[in-house]
Write a protein that holds these residues in place. Structure first.
Motif, short mmCIF file in Angstrom:
data_model
loop_
_atom_site.label_atom_id
_atom_site.label_comp_id
_atom_site.label_asym_id
_atom_site.label_seq_id
_atom_site.Cartn_x
_atom_site.Cartn_y
_atom_site.Cartn_z
N ILE A 277 0.83 -1.20 0.00
CA ILE A 277 0.00 0.00 0.00
C ILE A 277 0.87 1.25 0.00
O ILE A 277 0.48 2.28 -0.55
N CYS A 278 2.05 1.16 0.59
CA CYS A 278 2.97 2.31 0.59
C CYS A 278 3.40 2.65 -0.83
O CYS A 278 3.40 3.82 -1.23
N THR A 279 3.76 1.65 -1.60
CA THR A 279 4.15 1.85 -3.00
C THR A 279 2.97 2.44 -3.77
O THR A 279 3.13 3.36 -4.57
N PHE A 280 1.81 1.88 -3.52
CA PHE A 280 0.58 2.32 -4.18
C PHE A 280 0.29 3.79 -3.86
O PHE A 280 0.04 4.59 -4.75
N ALA A 281 0.36 4.15 -2.59
CA ALA A 281 0.04 5.52 -2.17
C ALA A 281 1.06 6.54 -2.68
O ALA A 281 0.70 7.67 -2.99
N ARG A 282 2.32 6.14 -2.76
CA ARG A 282 3.35 7.07 -3.24
C ARG A 282 3.24 7.35 -4.73
O ARG A 282 3.81 8.31 -5.22
N ALA A 283 2.50 6.53 -5.43
CA ALA A 283 2.38 6.68 -6.88
C ALA A 283 1.37 7.76 -7.28
O ALA A 283 1.11 7.96 -8.46
N VAL A 284 0.81 8.47 -6.30
CA VAL A 284 -0.21 9.48 -6.59
C VAL A 284 0.09 10.73 -5.77
O VAL A 284 0.71 10.67 -4.71
N ASP A 285 -0.35 11.86 -6.28
CA ASP A 285 -0.20 13.13 -5.56
C ASP A 285 -1.24 13.17 -4.45
O ASP A 285 -2.43 13.36 -4.70
N SER A 286 -0.79 12.98 -3.22
CA SER A 286 -1.72 12.90 -2.09
C SER A 286 -2.41 14.22 -1.79
O SER A 286 -3.40 14.25 -1.09
N ARG A 287 -1.89 15.33 -2.34
CA ARG A 287 -2.55 16.61 -2.12
C ARG A 287 -3.82 16.76 -2.95
O ARG A 287 -4.70 17.53 -2.62
N SER A 288 -3.91 16.00 -4.03
CA SER A 288 -5.09 16.11 -4.89
C SER A 288 -6.10 14.99 -4.66
O SER A 288 -7.16 14.98 -5.28
N MET A 289 -5.76 14.05 -3.79
CA MET A 289 -6.65 12.91 -3.53
C MET A 289 -6.96 12.81 -2.05
O MET A 289 -6.14 13.13 -1.21
N ASP A 290 -8.14 12.32 -1.75
CA ASP A 290 -8.52 12.01 -0.38
C ASP A 290 -7.82 10.70 -0.03
O ASP A 290 -8.14 9.63 -0.57
N THR A 291 -6.86 10.76 0.88
CA THR A 291 -6.07 9.57 1.20
C THR A 291 -6.89 8.49 1.88
O THR A 291 -6.53 7.32 1.83
N TRP A 292 -8.02 8.87 2.51
CA TRP A 292 -8.90 7.85 3.11
C TRP A 292 -9.55 7.02 2.01
O TRP A 292 -9.77 5.82 2.18
N ILE A 293 -9.86 7.64 0.89
CA ILE A 293 -10.44 6.89 -0.24
C ILE A 293 -9.38 5.96 -0.82
O ILE A 293 -9.66 4.80 -1.11
N VAL A 294 -8.17 6.47 -0.98
CA VAL A 294 -7.08 5.65 -1.51
C VAL A 294 -6.91 4.41 -0.65
O VAL A 294 -6.86 3.28 -1.15
N ARG A 295 -6.84 4.60 0.65
CA ARG A 295 -6.66 3.48 1.58
C ARG A 295 -7.85 2.53 1.54
O ARG A 295 -7.69 1.31 1.52
N ALA A 296 -9.06 3.07 1.56
CA ALA A 296 -10.26 2.22 1.57
C ALA A 296 -10.35 1.37 0.30
O ALA A 296 -10.66 0.18 0.38
#
Length: 147
Positions: free
Chosen positions: A32-51
């Motif tokens: 999930i860390c690799t997955f999350a780093r592949a996107v600009d977290s400032r433009s996405m809701d990180t709770w949605i990414v995680r869910a």
């Protein structure tokens, strides 16, 4: 007929399991860390990414534990998620975790166009939050209350 159906069902599940394990092997070390780093977290809701990531993981757990997702994974072809399961199970679970409203999804610009994991995240990003209901992941737990 029942025996033939059971054998075909078993062969189908085995095929899916082998497919997922082959892909997972080529993605060794991804998480999930690799997955999350592949996107600009400032433009996405990180709770949605995680869910989205965790709900797909849970959905695939019986076939392949810890399947490393990528943003470009095509939901039907790569993790082989049945479109009915996506609509009837995953979407409901993701909406519940993120506090997003699933009414009037037809007004979402991605309605009927969700093909990849990225599309699924963006779909939920475009859904309105349910009024008066905070994110379930931000709710205090019993452990928080005890200190």
């Amino acid at each position: 007929c029942i025996v033939v159906f059971l054998v075909l069902s078993w062969l189908h599940r085995r095929s899916i399991r082998n497919h997922l394990q082959t892909i997972a092997t080529t993605r060794k070390g991804e998480s999930i860390c690799t997955f999350a780093r592949a996107v600009d977290s400032r433009s996405m809701d990180t709770w949605i990414v995680r869910a989205v990531y965790e709900e797909i993981q849970e959905h695939l757990a019986s076939e392949c534990s810890r399947f490393p997702l990528r943003w470009t994974d095509r939901l039907k072809e790569d993790p082989r998620i049945d479109p009915d399961a996506l609509d009837e199970e995953l979407a409901i679970d993701i909406a519940e975790r993120t506090g997003r409203d699933l009414r009037r999804t037809e007004t979402n610009p991605l309605f009927g166009k969700v093909e990849t994991v990225r599309d699924l995240v963006l779909f939920f990003q475009a859904q309105p939050k349910r009024a008066g209901e905070p994110n379930k992941l931000l709710q205090p737990t019993c452990e928080d209350a005890r200190g």
